[in-house]
Design a protein around this motif. Structure first.
Motif, PDB file in Angstrom:
ATOM      1  N   PHE A   1       0.812  -1.226   0.000  1.00 30.14           N
ATOM      2  CA  PHE A   1       0.000   0.000   0.000  1.00 30.14           C
ATOM      3  C   PHE A   1       0.842   1.271   0.000  1.00 30.14           C
ATOM      4  O   PHE A   1       0.310   2.371  -0.066  1.00 30.14           O
ATOM      5  N   VAL A   2       2.164   1.084   0.099  1.00 32.39           N
ATOM      6  CA  VAL A   2       3.021   2.266   0.262  1.00 32.39           C
ATOM      7  C   VAL A   2       2.849   3.251  -0.885  1.00 32.39           C
ATOM      8  O   VAL A   2       2.694   4.462  -0.671  1.00 32.39           O
ATOM      9  N   LYS A   3       2.789   2.733  -2.108  1.00 34.27           N
ATOM     10  CA  LYS A   3       2.692   3.645  -3.263  1.00 34.27           C
ATOM     11  C   LYS A   3       1.371   4.402  -3.310  1.00 34.27           C
ATOM     12  O   LYS A   3       1.279   5.464  -3.906  1.00 34.27           O
ATOM     13  N   GLU A   4       0.350   3.816  -2.681  1.00 37.97           N
ATOM     14  CA  GLU A   4      -0.934   4.521  -2.692  1.00 37.97           C
ATOM     15  C   GLU A   4      -0.900   5.702  -1.729  1.00 37.97           C
ATOM     16  O   GLU A   4      -1.656   6.650  -1.868  1.00 37.97           O
ATOM     17  N   ILE A   5      -0.022   5.594  -0.728  1.00 39.63           N
ATOM     18  CA  ILE A   5       0.093   6.706   0.225  1.00 39.63           C
ATOM     19  C   ILE A   5       1.133   7.710  -0.286  1.00 39.63           C
ATOM     20  O   ILE A   5       0.932   8.920  -0.214  1.00 39.63           O
ATOM     21  N   TRP A   6       2.267   7.209  -0.751  1.00 42.26           N
ATOM     22  CA  TRP A   6       3.307   8.066  -1.323  1.00 42.26           C
ATOM     23  C   TRP A   6       3.535   7.662  -2.785  1.00 42.26           C
ATOM     24  O   TRP A   6       4.412   6.818  -3.074  1.00 42.26           O
ATOM     25  N   PRO A   7       2.757   8.234  -3.714  1.00 39.77           N
ATOM     26  CA  PRO A   7       2.820   7.773  -5.111  1.00 39.77           C
ATOM     27  C   PRO A   7       4.219   7.879  -5.714  1.00 39.77           C
ATOM     28  O   PRO A   7       4.550   7.158  -6.645  1.00 39.77           O
ATOM     29  N   LYS A   8       5.067   8.768  -5.175  1.00 43.12           N
ATOM     30  CA  LYS A   8       6.380   8.943  -5.810  1.00 43.12           C
ATOM     31  C   LYS A   8       7.376   7.856  -5.430  1.00 43.12           C
ATOM     32  O   LYS A   8       8.421   7.693  -6.053  1.00 43.12           O
ATOM     33  N   PHE A   9       7.054   7.105  -4.404  1.00 46.81           N
ATOM     34  CA  PHE A   9       7.987   6.102  -3.901  1.00 46.81           C
ATOM     35  C   PHE A   9       8.114   4.950  -4.895  1.00 46.81           C
ATOM     36  O   PHE A   9       7.123   4.430  -5.393  1.00 46.81           O
ATOM     37  N   ASN A  10       9.360   4.565  -5.238  1.00 47.54           N
ATOM     38  CA  ASN A  10       9.483   3.511  -6.257  1.00 47.54           C
ATOM     39  C   ASN A  10      10.443   2.384  -5.851  1.00 47.54           C
ATOM     40  O   ASN A  10      11.065   1.769  -6.697  1.00 47.54           O
TER      41      ASN A  10
ATOM     42  N   LYS B   1      14.319  -3.780  -9.123  1.00 46.64           N
ATOM     43  CA  LYS B   1      13.325  -4.483  -9.934  1.00 46.64           C
ATOM     44  C   LYS B   1      12.607  -5.575  -9.127  1.00 46.64           C
ATOM     45  O   LYS B   1      11.385  -5.703  -9.159  1.00 46.64           O
ATOM     46  N   LEU B   2      13.426  -6.317  -8.372  1.00 39.04           N
ATOM     47  CA  LEU B   2      12.855  -7.429  -7.607  1.00 39.04           C
ATOM     48  C   LEU B   2      11.715  -6.945  -6.701  1.00 39.04           C
ATOM     49  O   LEU B   2      10.637  -7.538  -6.653  1.00 39.04           O
ATOM     50  N   LEU B   3      11.975  -5.825  -5.977  1.00 37.01           N
ATOM     51  CA  LEU B   3      10.965  -5.323  -5.044  1.00 37.01           C
ATOM     52  C   LEU B   3       9.702  -4.909  -5.793  1.00 37.01           C
ATOM     53  O   LEU B   3       8.581  -5.174  -5.353  1.00 37.01           O
ATOM     54  N   ASN B   4       9.901  -4.270  -6.940  1.00 37.36           N
ATOM     55  CA  ASN B   4       8.726  -3.851  -7.721  1.00 37.36           C
ATOM     56  C   ASN B   4       7.951  -5.054  -8.249  1.00 37.36           C
ATOM     57  O   ASN B   4       6.729  -5.024  -8.316  1.00 37.36           O
ATOM     58  N   ASP B   5       8.683  -6.107  -8.589  1.00 38.10           N
ATOM     59  CA  ASP B   5       8.002  -7.319  -9.070  1.00 38.10           C
ATOM     60  C   ASP B   5       7.186  -7.968  -7.955  1.00 38.10           C
ATOM     61  O   ASP B   5       6.038  -8.368  -8.150  1.00 38.10           O
ATOM     62  N   ILE B   6       7.827  -8.044  -6.770  1.00 40.31           N
ATOM     63  CA  ILE B   6       7.105  -8.638  -5.632  1.00 40.31           C
ATOM     64  C   ILE B   6       5.835  -7.825  -5.361  1.00 40.31           C
ATOM     65  O   ILE B   6       4.758  -8.373  -5.166  1.00 40.31           O
ATOM     66  N   GLU B   7       6.004  -6.508  -5.404  1.00 33.71           N
ATOM     67  CA  GLU B   7       4.857  -5.641  -5.137  1.00 33.71           C
ATOM     68  C   GLU B   7       3.711  -5.952  -6.097  1.00 33.71           C
ATOM     69  O   GLU B   7       2.549  -6.060  -5.695  1.00 33.71           O
ATOM     70  N   LYS B   8       4.063  -6.118  -7.365  1.00 37.35           N
ATOM     71  CA  LYS B   8       3.018  -6.398  -8.374  1.00 37.35           C
ATOM     72  C   LYS B   8       2.280  -7.693  -8.038  1.00 37.35           C
ATOM     73  O   LYS B   8       1.057  -7.762  -8.111  1.00 37.35           O
ATOM     74  N   ILE B   9       3.063  -8.725  -7.666  1.00 39.92           N
ATOM     75  CA  ILE B   9       2.440 -10.016  -7.342  1.00 39.92           C
ATOM     76  C   ILE B   9       1.493  -9.866  -6.150  1.00 39.92           C
ATOM     77  O   ILE B   9       0.368 -10.361  -6.165  1.00 39.92           O
ATOM     78  N   VAL B  10       1.970  -9.148  -5.123  1.00 41.36           N
ATOM     79  CA  VAL B  10       1.140  -8.995  -3.922  1.00 41.36           C
ATOM     80  C   VAL B  10      -0.141  -8.246  -4.260  1.00 41.36           C
ATOM     81  O   VAL B  10      -1.248  -8.650  -3.858  1.00 41.36           O
ATOM     82  N   ILE B  11       0.000  -7.149  -5.040  1.00 40.26           N
ATOM     83  CA  ILE B  11      -1.193  -6.365  -5.359  1.00 40.26           C
ATOM     84  C   ILE B  11      -2.191  -7.211  -6.156  1.00 40.26           C
ATOM     85  O   ILE B  11      -3.398  -7.165  -5.911  1.00 40.26           O
TER      86      ILE B  11
END
Ligand code: SF4
Ligand code: SF4
Lengths: 177, 314
Positions: B121-130, B135-145
Motif C-alpha cells: 500500500f506504500v505507493k498509494e500513500i506516497w505515489p512517488k515512492f518507487n 526491480k525485484l521489489l517492484n516485481d514482488i509488489e506487483k504479485i502482492v497487489i
C-alpha cells in the motif's frame, strides 16, 4: 516409578537445615532458595495451632510448568521428577507464572531454576540433601508406586494432605499431619 | 475470630513477597499484538469486501503501522527473556499446549506477512515512492497487489488468532486465578479490535469512514463492557481464590485504576463522546480515540500486575 516425599509436620522444628543443605549441595545462588520453611498459625486466641512445613517444588504429576514451557526445557525425567534443561530454556518465565506454588525462580544466569529432588544423588541411590540432613528425620523420600516402600506405607498409615489440591496439579509432596 | 497467619522463609527475587516476574514488556507486547491484530483484521476485511476506496485509512494507511508495532512488540518480548542467547530454541519445536509457543509461531508468520501487506500500500500513500528502482521489489509488489484478496483470507484468520492469543497467553495460567478465565481471550480480542478502530477514526480524513468506524468502535465497547461484567460475575460465582480475584477490582488494590481509568475513561467516556459525535456535536477525533487507546494500554498493564497478585497459597 513415581518419586515422592512425605514430610511430617509434627516432627519439623523449622530449623531450616534443609534450606541450607540444598543451597550448599546445589550451589544455589545467594539470596535464592529452592526449598523454604513456612510457619502457619491457625485458630482463635488462645487456642492456636502451629504447623511447620518445609516446602519445595511438588514435582506434580500434572505439571502446569511443563505444559507452559514453549521449548520443552521443562520436562519430566525418570520417576516423574520435573527438571529444567538450562541449554533449552529461553528464560521466558512462563513456567514461573504457571506454578501455583511459586516454586520456581529465574536463576541469575537467566534460566528457570527450582528443586530437582537432587536427581544426581537419587540416581546414586542416595536421598535428596534436605532429606539426609534433617535433624528430626521428618522427611521420607521414595517411590510411591512401590507399595512396600517406606513412603507408601507412611502415606497409607498416617493422615496426610497435599498443598492446594484444588489447583489440580497432583503434587507429590505429602504433608503428614 | 479464627485467624491464619502465614510466615514464609522464602525470599526469591521477583517471586516474593508478591510475584512480579512479568513486567511492562509483556503488557506492552500484549497491547501492540492486540492493536496489530485489529488493524490487520479491518484492512483484510475491507479488501475482501472490495471497499478499499470507501475506507482508505483502514485498508491502506493503518496497516503501515502494523510492522512497526509488531517489531516493537517482539523487541519487548525479547527484552523480557532472561536467557536471550537461547532465543532460537523457541523455533526448534512446536508445543501446542504452550500458548507462548504457538504465539511465537503465529508472530513468526504474521510479521513478515504484515510487512508484505503494508508494503503493497506504500505507493498509494506516497505515489512517488518507487522502491529505490530495485526491480525485484517492484516485481514482488506487483504479485502482492494482484493477489491481495487471496492474501487477505489467511491474514484475517491469523489476525483473529493473534488477537485471541493475547488473552489466552494469560488465561492458560491456572495458577493465577485472575487470568484463568476463558473470557480473557474474547475480551482481549475485542479490546484489540476496539483500539484498532479508534486509531482508524483518528487517522481517517473521510467523513463516511470516520462515522462507520465510530459505530464499529461503539459496538465493540458495548461488547467489552458486557464481557467485563461477565468476567466479574464469573469470578464471584467461583471458589474462594476466584472471589478474591474479583475483590481486587471491588474494593481491593486496583479498584480505582480499574473503574476510573479502564471502565470510565477508557470505555464509557469515549463511548459518550462518540455518540455525541454521531449526533452532530463537534468532538475532535483524537479525543475519544486517544482515550480508547490509553484505556487499552492501561488495561494490559493492570491485568499483568493484578493477575500476579492472585494466587492459591500465600
Ligand atoms: S510445584 Fe510448580 S514447578 Fe514444581 S512441578 Fe508443580 S507446577 Fe511445576
Ligand atoms: S523459563 Fe525456561 S523452562 Fe520456563 S517456560 Fe520459559 S523456556 Fe521453559
Amino acid at each position: 516409578m513415581r518419586y515422592a516425599m512425605a514430610i511430617d509436620t509434627n516432627l519439623c522444628v523449622g530449623c531450616s537445615d534443609c534450606v541450607v543443605a540444598c543451597q550448599v549441595e546445589n550451589n544455589v545462588p545467594v539470596g535464592y532458595a529452592r526449598d523454604w520453611v513456612v510457619e502457619v498459625t491457625e485458630g482463635t486466641y488462645p487456642n492456636l495451632a502451629i504447623e511447620l512445613r518445609s516446602e519445595r517444588c511438588n514435582h506434580c504429576d500434572n505439571s502446569p510448568c511443563v505444559r507452559a514451557c514453549p521449548t520443552g526445557a521443562s520436562h519430566y525425567a525418570e520417576g516423574g521428577i520435573v527438571l529444567v534443561t538450562p541449554e533449552e530454556c529461553i528464560g521466558c518465565a512462563a513456567c514461573i507464572e504457571s506454578c501455583p506454588y511459586d516454586a520456581r525462580f529465574t536463576h541469575p544466569d537467566g534460566y528457570a531454576d527450582k528443586c530437582t529432588f537432587c536427581i544426581h544423588r537419587v540416581q546414586n541411590g542416595q536421598d535428596p540433601a534436605c532429606v539426609s540432613v534433617c535433624p528430626t528425620t521428618c522427611m521420607t523420600f521414595g517411590d510411591m508406586d512401590d507399595p512396600n516402600s517406606d513412603i507408601s506405607k507412611l502415606v497409607k498409615s498416617r493422615k496426610s494432605k497435599v498443598l492446594a489440591p484444588e489447583a489440580g496439579t497432583n503434587p507429590n509432596i505429602y504433608y503428614l499431619t | 475470630m479464627k485467624e491464619e497467619l502465614i510466615i514464609s522463609g522464602r525470599m526469591n527475587p521477583h517471586v516474593d513477597p508478591i510475584l512480579n516476574t512479568w513486567g511492562w514488556e509483556i503488557a506492552f507486547y500484549l497491547f501492540v499484538g492486540g492493536i496489530s491484530a485489529g488493524l490487520l483484521f479491518f484492512s483484510a476485511l475491507y479488501v475482501i469486501r472490495k471497499k478499499e476506496d470507501i475506507y482508505p485509512a483502514a485498508v491502506k494507511l493503518a496497516p503501515l503501522f502494523v510492522p512497526i508495532f509488531l517489531v516493537l512488540g517482539l523487541g519487548a518480548l525479547f527484552l523480557d527473556l532472561h536467557h536471550k542467547l537461547y532465543f532460537w530454541r523457541l523455533y526448534t519445536t512446536v508445543r501446542l499446549e504452550s500458548p507462548m509457543s504457538w504465539g511465537a509461531w503465529t508472530l513468526m508468520i504474521i510479521t513478515p506477512l504484515s510487512i508484505v501487506w503494508a508494503a503493497s500500500f506504500v505507493k498509494e500513500i506516497w505515489p512517488k515512492f518507487n522502491w529505490w528502482n530495485i526491480k525485484l521489489l517492484n516485481d514482488i509488489e506487483k504479485i502482492v497487489i494482484k493477489n491481495r484478496v487471496s492474501i487477505a483470507w489467511p491474514l484475517i484468520v491469523l489476525a483473529v488468532v493473534l488477537g485471541i492469543y493475547t488473552g489466552i497467553l494469560l488465561s492458560a495460567f491456572n495458577a493465577r486465578p485472575l487470568w484463568n478465565t476463558s473470557i480473557l481471550g474474547p475480551l482481549f480480542l475485542t479490546s484489540g479490535l476496539s483500539t484498532a478502530a479508534a486509531l482508524i477514526v483518528w487517522l481517517s480524513k473521510s467523513k463516511i469512514e470516520r462515522e462507520i468506524f465510530t459505530k464499529i468502535d461503539l459496538l465493540l465497547i458495548g461488547i467489552e463492557l458486557f464481557l467485563i461484567t461477565h468476567l466479574i460475575m464469573g469470578f464471584l460465582a467461583g471458589g474462594q481464590v476466584q472471589v478474591e480475584s474479583a475483590q481486587i477490582f471491588l474494593g481491593g488494590a486496583f479498584t480505582t485504576y480499574f473503574w476510573v481509568f479502564i471502565v470510565m475513561l477508557g470505555l464509557i467516556v469515549p463511548a459518550v463522546l462518540e455518540v455525541m459525535e454521531l449526533y452532530g456535536f463537534h468532538i475532535p477525533a483524537f479525543a475519544p480515540s486517544m482515550l480508547v487507546i490509553a484505556g487499552g494500554i492501561i488495561f494490559r498493564f493492570l491485568m499483568i500486575e493484578a493477575g500476579q497478585i492472585t494466587r492459591y497459597l500465600y
